[in-house]
Design an enzyme around this catalytic site. Structure first.
Site, PDB file in Angstrom:
ATOM      1  N   ASP A   6     -50.446 -39.638   0.814  1.00 56.96           N
ATOM      2  CA  ASP A   6     -50.761 -38.251   1.146  1.00 56.96           C
ATOM      3  C   ASP A   6     -50.944 -37.517  -0.175  1.00 56.96           C
ATOM      4  O   ASP A   6     -49.965 -37.171  -0.840  1.00 56.96           O
ATOM      5  CB  ASP A   6     -49.633 -37.635   1.978  1.00 56.96           C
ATOM      6  N   GLY A   8     -51.634 -34.392  -1.955  1.00 54.08           N
ATOM      7  CA  GLY A   8     -51.658 -32.952  -1.773  1.00 54.08           C
ATOM      8  C   GLY A   8     -52.099 -32.231  -3.026  1.00 54.08           C
ATOM      9  O   GLY A   8     -52.612 -32.824  -3.975  1.00 54.08           O
ATOM     10  N   ASN A   9     -51.884 -30.921  -3.035  1.00 51.33           N
ATOM     11  CA  ASN A   9     -52.344 -30.101  -4.143  1.00 51.33           C
ATOM     12  C   ASN A   9     -51.499 -30.262  -5.399  1.00 51.33           C
ATOM     13  O   ASN A   9     -51.993 -30.054  -6.502  1.00 51.33           O
ATOM     14  CB  ASN A   9     -52.365 -28.624  -3.729  1.00 51.33           C
ATOM     15  N   ARG A  11     -48.628 -32.875  -5.439  1.00 47.75           N
ATOM     16  CA  ARG A  11     -47.927 -34.152  -5.481  1.00 47.75           C
ATOM     17  C   ARG A  11     -48.684 -35.208  -4.693  1.00 47.75           C
ATOM     18  O   ARG A  11     -49.449 -34.898  -3.781  1.00 47.75           O
ATOM     19  CB  ARG A  11     -46.514 -34.029  -4.905  1.00 47.75           C
ATOM     20  N   GLY A  96     -58.860 -29.980   7.274  1.00 41.25           N
ATOM     21  CA  GLY A  96     -58.256 -30.804   6.233  1.00 41.25           C
ATOM     22  C   GLY A  96     -57.664 -32.071   6.819  1.00 41.25           C
ATOM     23  O   GLY A  96     -57.022 -32.051   7.876  1.00 41.25           O
ATOM     24  N   ASP A  98     -55.150 -33.707   5.895  1.00 44.50           N
ATOM     25  CA  ASP A  98     -53.689 -33.673   5.978  1.00 44.50           C
ATOM     26  C   ASP A  98     -53.217 -32.983   7.253  1.00 44.50           C
ATOM     27  O   ASP A  98     -52.237 -33.417   7.877  1.00 44.50           O
ATOM     28  CB  ASP A  98     -53.093 -32.998   4.739  1.00 44.50           C
ATOM     29  N   ARG A  99     -53.912 -31.917   7.668  1.00 44.84           N
ATOM     30  CA  ARG A  99     -53.538 -31.243   8.909  1.00 44.84           C
ATOM     31  C   ARG A  99     -53.744 -32.164  10.113  1.00 44.84           C
ATOM     32  O   ARG A  99     -52.903 -32.231  11.009  1.00 44.84           O
ATOM     33  CB  ARG A  99     -54.356 -29.959   9.082  1.00 44.84           C
ATOM     34  N   THR A 121     -47.519 -26.433  -0.730  1.00 40.45           N
ATOM     35  CA  THR A 121     -48.178 -25.428  -1.560  1.00 40.45           C
ATOM     36  C   THR A 121     -48.772 -24.341  -0.682  1.00 40.45           C
ATOM     37  O   THR A 121     -48.641 -23.146  -0.952  1.00 40.45           O
ATOM     38  CB  THR A 121     -49.278 -26.085  -2.412  1.00 40.45           C
ATOM     39  N   THR A 171     -32.575  -8.145  -6.117  1.00 38.60           N
ATOM     40  CA  THR A 171     -34.032  -8.244  -6.013  1.00 38.60           C
ATOM     41  C   THR A 171     -34.488  -9.692  -5.873  1.00 38.60           C
ATOM     42  O   THR A 171     -35.366 -10.004  -5.058  1.00 38.60           O
ATOM     43  CB  THR A 171     -34.700  -7.601  -7.233  1.00 38.60           C
TER      44      THR A 171
END
Length: 247
Positions: A6, A8-9, A11, A96, A98-99, A121, A171
């Protein structure tokens, strides 16, 4: 033994599959050298490789070069109008890989309606009906992207590495929890599309999954890697069932 990928963006996630069972899984960062010698069986003992890639042609070429010593050609899985009993109502040319793989993986793990979430990501939130129809879904910035957008586009907000709090009083915690609740809110709104369907369940995977899952007011299954599961499903791997754990 088969290598499933797989890409990805940020990894490359990998898994070794033998006789329908995962032998090992892991991840390699794109910005560091990949040591396949440390994770793969000796040359000649890897039967095949397959995967999905959303990181572009250059990354695919990098993977193919890294695997050259094992002499296996990579089969790239691409979205189709139907696969393994799942019908795709999304335009396959716009979807995509991956989806699509995550939806296929979810269909094998849960025999009912599913909201399929990959929190990486980017966060994708997809609807799979109890009739095994992938209807479509959302893409939103992931948790880290949300934090970086605030840090990069405001004068006084830092990149926040906060801690959980019900009502934050610092914050950094306010940013951290705000980004997580934004993810949870989008997921819960999409979950409404499963109303009235059989055994609705949210299946969530990805690096931010363990942070988001406890905030969700719905049945949740936290899964290690739905995308790799989906690659196995697309290959029609005999005996493959996947594995998961309720959150």
């Amino acid at each position: 033994m088969k290598l499933l990928l797989d890409i990805g963006n940020s990894r490359l996630k990998w898994g070794l599959l033998s006789a329908g069972r995962w032998v090992a899984q892991g991840a390699l960062d794109h910005d560091r050298p990949w040591d396949f010698d440390a994770i793969l069986p000796p040359e000649g003992q890897l039967a095949s490789a397959a995967g999905v890639n959303v990181a572009g042609d250059r990354m695919a070429a990098r993977v193919e070069q890294a695997l050259a010593p094992w002499q296996v050609a990579i089969q790239w899985i691409r979205p189709a109008s139907e696969c393994a009993g799942v019908r795709n109502a999304y335009d396959p040319t716009q979807l995509g890989a991956d989806r699509w793989a995550a939806v296929l993986g979810a269909s094998r793990r849960h025999d009912g309606a599913a909201l399929v979430v990959t929190a990486g990501t980017a966060t994708t939130i997809d609807v799979l009906t109890d009739a095994h129809v992938f209807e479509g879904g959302l893409i939103i910035p992931g948790v880290e992207l949300m934090k970086r957008a605030l840090a990069g586009n405001t004068a006084q907000l830092p990149f926040a590495d906060g801690v959980p709090a019900d009502v934050p009083t610092r914050t950094v915690d306010a940013i951290h929890m705000g980004c997580l609740h934004a993810q949870a809110g989008a997921i819960e709104r999409m979950y409404r599309h499963l109303a009235g369907q059989r055994a609705p369940m949210c299946l969530i995977n990805g690096g931010a999954g363990p942070l988001i899952a406890p905030l969700l007011d719905m049945p949740v299954m936290l899964v290690e890697n739905l995308v790799l599961d989906g690659v196995a499903v697309a290959l029609n791997e005999p005996g493959f069932r996947g594995r998961g754990a309720d959150a």
